[in-house]
Design an enzyme around this catalytic site. Sequence first.
Site, PDB file in Angstrom:
ATOM      1  CG  HIS A 112       5.493  -0.947   3.726  1.00  0.00           C
ATOM      2  ND1 HIS A 112       4.634  -1.358   2.732  1.00  0.00           N
ATOM      3  CD2 HIS A 112       4.872  -1.242   4.895  1.00  0.00           C
ATOM      4  CE1 HIS A 112       3.549  -1.870   3.287  1.00  0.00           C
ATOM      5  NE2 HIS A 112       3.671  -1.818   4.592  1.00  0.00           N
TER       6      HIS A 112
ATOM      7  CG  HIS B 202      -0.493   0.279   2.486  1.00  0.00           C
ATOM      8  ND1 HIS B 202       0.065  -0.683   3.284  1.00  0.00           N
ATOM      9  CD2 HIS B 202      -0.422   1.425   3.200  1.00  0.00           C
ATOM     10  CE1 HIS B 202       0.455  -0.139   4.422  1.00  0.00           C
ATOM     11  NE2 HIS B 202       0.169   1.147   4.400  1.00  0.00           N
TER      12      HIS B 202
END
Length: 486
Positions: A238, A176
């Site tokens: 990430h 995300h």
Amino acid sequence: MTNSQSAQLVIFGGTGDLALRKLQPALYKLQREGFLNNVCSIIALGRADRSSEDYRELVKTKMREFLPAHFWDDQHWHKFAAKLSYVSLDVNTLKDYHQLSEAIHDHADATTVFYLATASTLYNSICRNLHSIGIVNEHSRVVLEKPLGHDLKSCTDINHEVLQVFPEKNIFRIDHYLGKETVQNLLVLRFGNALFGPLWNSQYIDNIQITVAEDIGVEGRGDFYAKTGALRDMVQNHLLQLLCLVAMEPPANLRADTIRDEKVKVLQALRPITASNVKAKTVRGQYGAGAVNSAPVAAFLDETGFEDSESTETFVALQADVHNWRWEGTPFYLRTGKRLSRRFSEIVVELKKHPFSLFEGDPNDLPNKLVIRLQPEENITLYKVNKKPGLSRQLKLEQVGLNMDADLHDELQAHEAYERLLLDVLEGDQTLFMRRDEVEACWAWVDGIISAWQEAGIKPKTYAAGSMGPNAALALPEKNGRSWHE
Ligand code: BG6
């Protein structure tokens, strides 16, 4: 999917935290903005026996909790709720898939997107069952949440199994962070501005820092987290994705695979961390009791209650070296942790100082820095030195931060990463999703660190909750005369 084609979304793990906290609110907001007109149905799956009516009530309650009030309105909710339904299903039980199959056949012409918001240990079983029941066709897409596996081997196994059922062009491996507006803006910052291009290399850049600091603890995910730790939960995906976007070469075009090719090259250039240098290059930490935002908090071990979580790190700092023509000699410092003093994520690009300074001795004769803030606020600041105004005979310097943003605050606040990513899945655009070789290259590098920790017997050092991690993490860049940007 073109604009005229319709789609239906099937969410495995439909009653889980991710679905209720992130996915459903993002879908509702897309609906509100008119982006979901082609989506005819959203089918949530969960083990519990419950009616669609109950599920809609649950989503509504959670949405009122998680969504800022100004996004809510009854009219849009009713339109959205009309698309929502619930099917109870045990992912490992083939016969349970019959009811799902019937629900899907109500919209037989629509492209089906299967969103796997479950633990990745269930992905193989889900894909096999979807295949056996015959509800996957050449248009169906699958979204896989991170972390994809636990190490390179399990990730490769999952990729292999999923690829038996879906072709790579229909697989969307989500991270995300790639959906965050400022992260996407990195490409534009680097390749749309002639100002930065010539400086973006080890000749001019002294070091790059990537920090993702959280003030929260493990938030009821102790079981998962105890087995996972910060390196697997955050760095493997990430932080390495951010590193790739900062370090990659300019792609020849904006096609998904062209960009992903460049990212993979960065991962392949990462110098392995081994038992012989792991102590110098990494710091593992685990939070003890302390206070965050003035409230007392328990130690990780007391929070999880698992004996074997002693060796789980809730903090990691490391020096990554990208061993290629552009970056040789420029260290990338990465750090992430839970229960730190405050929540912020940023990328700091610190330039080298001039070879000769006219202002030697002035404490503000500091190097230029570009600070790209991802959260809580999203902005870009360029730090430069100015003459301190005044009539003093001696020239004095001061450091000033130039805010380089357009006035986009409201626009930035309005969209969550998941909205961007869900929309891209519906459009079939894979640019912001990880390709198989990317995820596997991330695991290969991270597995090396984990083995090196084991071989060198490196255990997490305790840090007080509410601090910025173990002291050794502060010392990591200091070994080379550098310091973290604070
Ligand atoms: C998730 C991790 O991927 O990212 C969590 O599993 C973490 O542990 C979260 O809290 C952080 O995301 P964000 O967008 O809040 O920085």
